[in-house]
Scaffold this active site. Sequence first.
Site, short mmCIF file in Angstrom:
data_model
loop_
_atom_site.label_atom_id
_atom_site.label_comp_id
_atom_site.label_asym_id
_atom_site.label_seq_id
_atom_site.Cartn_x
_atom_site.Cartn_y
_atom_site.Cartn_z
N GLU A 93 0.81 -1.21 0.00
CA GLU A 93 0.00 0.00 0.00
C GLU A 93 0.85 1.26 0.00
O GLU A 93 2.01 1.26 0.43
CB GLU A 93 -0.97 0.00 1.18
CG GLU A 93 -0.32 -0.19 2.51
CD GLU A 93 -1.35 -0.26 3.63
OE1 GLU A 93 -1.99 -1.32 3.77
OE2 GLU A 93 -1.51 0.73 4.34
N CYS A 126 3.30 -2.23 14.85
CA CYS A 126 3.16 -1.86 13.44
C CYS A 126 2.38 -2.94 12.68
O CYS A 126 2.70 -4.12 12.76
CB CYS A 126 4.56 -1.70 12.85
SG CYS A 126 4.58 -1.58 11.05
N SER A 212 13.03 6.55 5.78
CA SER A 212 12.83 6.27 7.20
C SER A 212 13.36 4.87 7.51
O SER A 212 13.07 3.91 6.81
CB SER A 212 11.33 6.34 7.51
OG SER A 212 11.08 6.00 8.85
N HIS A 237 11.75 5.86 18.97
CA HIS A 237 10.63 5.38 19.81
C HIS A 237 11.00 5.08 21.26
O HIS A 237 10.11 4.87 22.09
CB HIS A 237 9.92 4.16 19.22
CG HIS A 237 9.58 4.28 17.77
ND1 HIS A 237 9.24 5.48 17.17
CD2 HIS A 237 9.53 3.36 16.77
CE1 HIS A 237 9.00 5.28 15.89
NE2 HIS A 237 9.18 4.01 15.61
N ASN A 311 -0.95 5.34 16.14
CA ASN A 311 -2.19 4.91 15.50
C ASN A 311 -2.53 3.58 16.14
O ASN A 311 -1.66 2.72 16.24
CB ASN A 311 -1.97 4.62 14.01
CG ASN A 311 -1.83 5.88 13.21
OD1 ASN A 311 -2.59 6.82 13.40
ND2 ASN A 311 -0.86 5.89 12.32
N CYS A 354 1.13 2.50 8.38
CA CYS A 354 1.57 1.68 7.26
C CYS A 354 1.15 0.24 7.46
O CYS A 354 1.27 -0.31 8.54
CB CYS A 354 3.08 1.82 7.06
SG CYS A 354 4.09 0.90 8.21
N1 SAH Z 1 10.65 0.51 8.48
C1 SAH Z 1 10.87 1.90 8.47
C2 SAH Z 1 9.97 2.66 7.54
C3 SAH Z 1 8.55 2.21 7.47
S1 SAH Z 1 7.62 2.42 8.94
C4 SAH Z 1 10.80 2.46 9.87
O1 SAH Z 1 10.41 1.75 10.78
O2 SAH Z 1 11.19 3.61 10.03
C5 SAH Z 1 7.35 4.17 8.82
C6 SAH Z 1 6.98 4.82 10.12
O3 SAH Z 1 5.66 4.41 10.54
C7 SAH Z 1 7.95 4.47 11.25
O4 SAH Z 1 8.40 5.63 11.93
C8 SAH Z 1 7.08 3.60 12.10
O5 SAH Z 1 7.56 3.56 13.40
C9 SAH Z 1 5.70 4.23 11.92
N2 SAH Z 1 4.61 3.42 12.43
C10 SAH Z 1 4.45 2.09 12.32
N3 SAH Z 1 3.35 1.69 13.02
C11 SAH Z 1 2.81 2.79 13.57
C12 SAH Z 1 1.68 3.02 14.44
N4 SAH Z 1 0.91 2.03 14.87
N5 SAH Z 1 1.44 4.30 14.81
C13 SAH Z 1 2.23 5.31 14.39
N6 SAH Z 1 3.31 5.16 13.59
C14 SAH Z 1 3.60 3.91 13.19
FE1 SF4 Z 2 9.04 -1.82 12.28
FE2 SF4 Z 2 9.11 -0.10 10.18
FE3 SF4 Z 2 9.09 -2.75 9.78
FE4 SF4 Z 2 6.91 -1.56 10.71
S1 SF4 Z 2 7.83 -1.24 8.72
S2 SF4 Z 2 7.82 -3.51 11.43
S3 SF4 Z 2 7.81 0.04 12.00
S4 SF4 Z 2 10.68 -1.58 10.81
#
Ligand code: SAH
Ligand code: SF4
Length: 378
Positions: A93, A126, A212, A237, A311, A354
Site C-alpha cells: 500500500e 506496526c 525512514s 521510539h 495509531n 503503514c
Molecule cells: N521501516 C521503516 C519505515 C517504514 S515504517 C521504519 O520503521 O522507520 C514508517 C513509520 O511508521 C515508522 O516511523 C514507524 O515507526 C511508523 N509506524 C508504524 N506503526 C505505527 C503506528 N501504529 N502508529 C504510528 N506510527 C507507526
Molecule cells: Fe518496524 Fe518499520 Fe518494519 Fe513496521 S515497517 S515492522 S515500523 S521496521
Amino acid sequence: MKTPAGFTELTGLQLGQIVKSMGEPAYRVGQLRKWVYQRFATSFSEMTDLPQAFREKLEAKMRVSSLEVLRTVTGSDGTVKVLFELADGNTIESALMYYDGGGEGTRRYTVCVSTQAGCAIGCEFCATGQQGFERNLTSGEVIDQVLYFASYLREKDKGHKKPENDKTGRVSNVVFMGMGEPLANYDNLWRAIEMLNSAEGFGLGARNMVISTAGLVPQIKRLAKEKLQVGLAVSLHAADNELRNKLVPINRKYPLGQLIPACREYNQITGRRLSFEYILFKGINDSIVQARRLAELIKGMKCHVNLIPANSTSNPSFQPPIHRVVLAFEEELKRCHINVTLRQRRGQDIAAGCGQLRSRFIQDARSRREKSILAGKT
Ligand code: SAH
Ligand code: SF4
C-alpha cells in the site's frame, strides 16, 4: 505474469536494446521515458507520437506499470490510500497526503511509498510488522507507486480549478515510510531514488525525498557517503536499550550505543540534519523522565524530533496517550532545547498507519475464504 513486469524496471541499456531489437531508432528511448516519467502515461496506446506497430509490440512485451489498484480509500482530510497488487499477487500500500502552508503556492503533495511487501523487523505496534516478510520490491515497483499518484493528481485536476495555493498539482515530496524497511532493500531503493531524481526520469530533488529506517547501522553509514542529498529519518521510539529492544527488535542487533554514533557520523559527513521519529505509546514511552532521557541521548546533534501519537492497530497494547500527555512530552523536549514538532495526524479514518489497509484486506480475504469454506460444508 508478463516479463519484465514493468517499464520502469528497465535500465537505459536494456531499454536501448529492446528499442533496437524492434528496429526503432535510439531516440525512441527518450520519447518513451518522457511519456512514462514526465507525462505519466499508463498505457503504450496513449503514446501517440510513436508508430502504432511499435506501440503494439511494446504492449505485447511489457506493462507500463507493475501495479494494479485493488482498493482506494480517501480520508476526510484528503489523504488517499491505495492497495496495489503486484505482478506476482503480493499486495502493498501507498498513500498521498497533502499539506497546506500559509499563502499561495504552498501546497505540498507527499507520496508515502512501500519498499518491501511486509517487513522482517517485526515491531509489534506496526501493522506491517505483524504481517511478516514476503519480499523486497524491485526499483520499478517503488517508482511505479510515485508515478501512479503523479498520474492521479493530473487526472484529478483535469477540468477543475486548482486550489489557489496549489501551483503545480505535482508530487512535491516522496517519503520511504510505507511498508517495509527501506535500508534492508538498499540497492533497489537506491536505483529507484536515482531514477526519481534524474532529469531523464521523474526529476524530483533529492532533498525532497526522505528515507525512514528502524536503524540499520551499516546502511546508515553507507547512506552518509552517497552523493545525493536524500533526507534521513530514524525511528527511535525509545531512548534506552531495554525498552527499544522490545519496541524495535532490530535494536538487539544495533543497540543505541551503535545507532547514535552512526547518526552523529551522518551529521558530520553530510553536514545535514536528520529526523528522529518518536511514536508516543500510552504508558510505555510517554513519561517526562523518558522525554529527558531522549533529550540527553541526542544532545548536541543536528536533528529534529517528530512526535507521533500512535495509531491504534489490532494490537490493543499500543494506544496513543491523551493529548495533555503528548503536549507535556513536547514541552519537556523544548525545555531541553530539542527541535521538536508534533506530527499532524493524517488519514485517521482510513487506516493510516503503514500496513493497516493491507491488514484489513488480508483479514477480509481470510473471512471470505472461511465463509466460502463454511458455505461449502453446509
Ligand atoms: N521501516 C521503516 C519505515 C517504514 S515504517 C521504519 O520503521 O522507520 C514508517 C513509520 O511508521 C515508522 O516511523 C514507524 O515507526 C511508523 N509506524 C508504524 N506503526 C505505527 C503506528 N501504529 N502508529 C504510528 N506510527 C507507526
Ligand atoms: Fe518496524 Fe518499520 Fe518494519 Fe513496521 S515497517 S515492522 S515500523 S521496521
